[in-house]
Scaffold this motif. Structure first.
Motif, PDB file in Angstrom:
ATOM      1  N   GLU A  59       0.773  -1.418   0.143  1.00 13.08           N
ATOM      2  CA  GLU A  59       0.013  -0.049  -0.059  1.00 13.08           C
ATOM      3  C   GLU A  59       0.943   1.239   0.042  1.00 13.08           C
ATOM      4  O   GLU A  59       0.184   2.313   0.145  1.00 13.08           O
ATOM      5  N   LEU A  60       2.290   1.020  -0.066  1.00 11.57           N
ATOM      6  CA  LEU A  60       2.893   2.381  -0.394  1.00 11.57           C
ATOM      7  C   LEU A  60       3.145   2.403  -1.692  1.00 11.57           C
ATOM      8  O   LEU A  60       3.453   1.379  -2.634  1.00 11.57           O
ATOM      9  N   ILE A  73      14.708   3.260  -6.819  1.00 15.48           N
ATOM     10  CA  ILE A  73      13.000   3.271  -6.875  1.00 15.48           C
ATOM     11  C   ILE A  73      12.707   2.416  -5.730  1.00 15.48           C
ATOM     12  O   ILE A  73      13.063   1.080  -5.716  1.00 15.48           O
ATOM     13  N   GLU A  74      11.873   2.923  -4.679  1.00 17.00           N
ATOM     14  CA  GLU A  74      11.547   2.073  -3.587  1.00 17.00           C
ATOM     15  C   GLU A  74      10.112   2.416  -3.505  1.00 17.00           C
ATOM     16  O   GLU A  74       9.454   3.161  -3.823  1.00 17.00           O
ATOM     17  N   ALA A  75       9.283   1.187  -2.851  1.00 11.98           N
ATOM     18  CA  ALA A  75       7.975   1.331  -2.189  1.00 11.98           C
ATOM     19  C   ALA A  75       8.108   2.116  -0.756  1.00 11.98           C
ATOM     20  O   ALA A  75       8.364   1.405  -0.036  1.00 11.98           O
ATOM     21  N   GLU A  76       7.890   3.393  -0.852  1.00 12.90           N
ATOM     22  CA  GLU A  76       8.123   4.090   0.392  1.00 12.90           C
ATOM     23  C   GLU A  76       7.244   4.966   0.888  1.00 12.90           C
ATOM     24  O   GLU A  76       7.192   5.339   2.237  1.00 12.90           O
ATOM     25  N   LYS A  77       6.523   5.613  -0.098  1.00  8.70           N
ATOM     26  CA  LYS A  77       5.609   6.687   0.348  1.00  8.70           C
ATOM     27  C   LYS A  77       4.054   6.301   0.887  1.00  8.70           C
ATOM     28  O   LYS A  77       3.457   5.596  -0.237  1.00  8.70           O
ATOM     29  N   PRO A  78       3.694   6.719   1.775  1.00  8.61           N
ATOM     30  CA  PRO A  78       2.178   6.390   2.030  1.00  8.61           C
ATOM     31  C   PRO A  78       0.904   7.191   1.206  1.00  8.61           C
ATOM     32  O   PRO A  78       0.059   7.058   0.996  1.00  8.61           O
ATOM     33  N   SER A  79       1.680   8.250   0.832  1.00  7.59           N
ATOM     34  CA  SER A  79       0.618   9.159  -0.350  1.00  7.59           C
ATOM     35  C   SER A  79       1.555   9.573  -1.365  1.00  7.59           C
ATOM     36  O   SER A  79       2.771   9.629  -1.432  1.00  7.59           O
TER      37      SER A  79
END
Length: 137
Positions: A59-60, A73-79
């Motif tokens: 969900e990031l 590139i990372e799955a990092e941000k909540p929005s």
């Protein structure tokens, strides 16, 4: 190629799918999955006719993050923020190139035997091409 908030998988030039891989608490995106699994599914959020955000299974949102070894590139941000918006260039036959906010193309870059996805190419080459597979559900 239009995206309407669908789920996709992206296949790199090495034939492997982009997946979320956690290393040292960091959710890197790497071209390392031989088959589509839960970690290689991304929800596309279409923001304009040629810009998208990608949400991982965690969900990031995928985002350009600066690390000691450069941008990854990372799955990092909540929005969604400016670092998680990608410009899509349709190169045909369900293949795209993605450009990050720094105007660099996402590319498969092998570091120490790991195929990271990094926003670092000025021009499109084979390592910047990703085949799109649309997934159901």
């Amino acid at each position: 190629m239009g995206f309407l908030n669908i789920t996709i998988a992206l296949q790199a030039d090495n034939g492997l799918y982009l997946g979320r891989v956690t290393q040292g608490g960091v959710n890197y995106i790497q071209a390392e999955k031989s088959a589509i699994d839960v970690f290689s599914r991304y929800t596309v959020i279409q923001l304009s006719s040629n810009t998208i955000a990608l949400r991982a299974d965690s969900e990031l949102y995928l985002s350009r993050i600066n690390q000691i070894d450069g941008d990854f590139i990372e799955a990092e941000k909540p929005s969604i923020d400016v670092f998680s918006i990608f410009t899509v260039e349709d190169v045909g036959l369900n293949v795209v190139a993605l450009r990050a906010d720094n105007e660099k193309y996402l590319s498969r870059v092998c570091l120490d035997g790991i195929n990271y996805i990094k926003p670092e190419k000025d021009d499109i080459d084979d390592c910047c091409l990703f085949k799109v597979t649309t997934l159901i559900g």
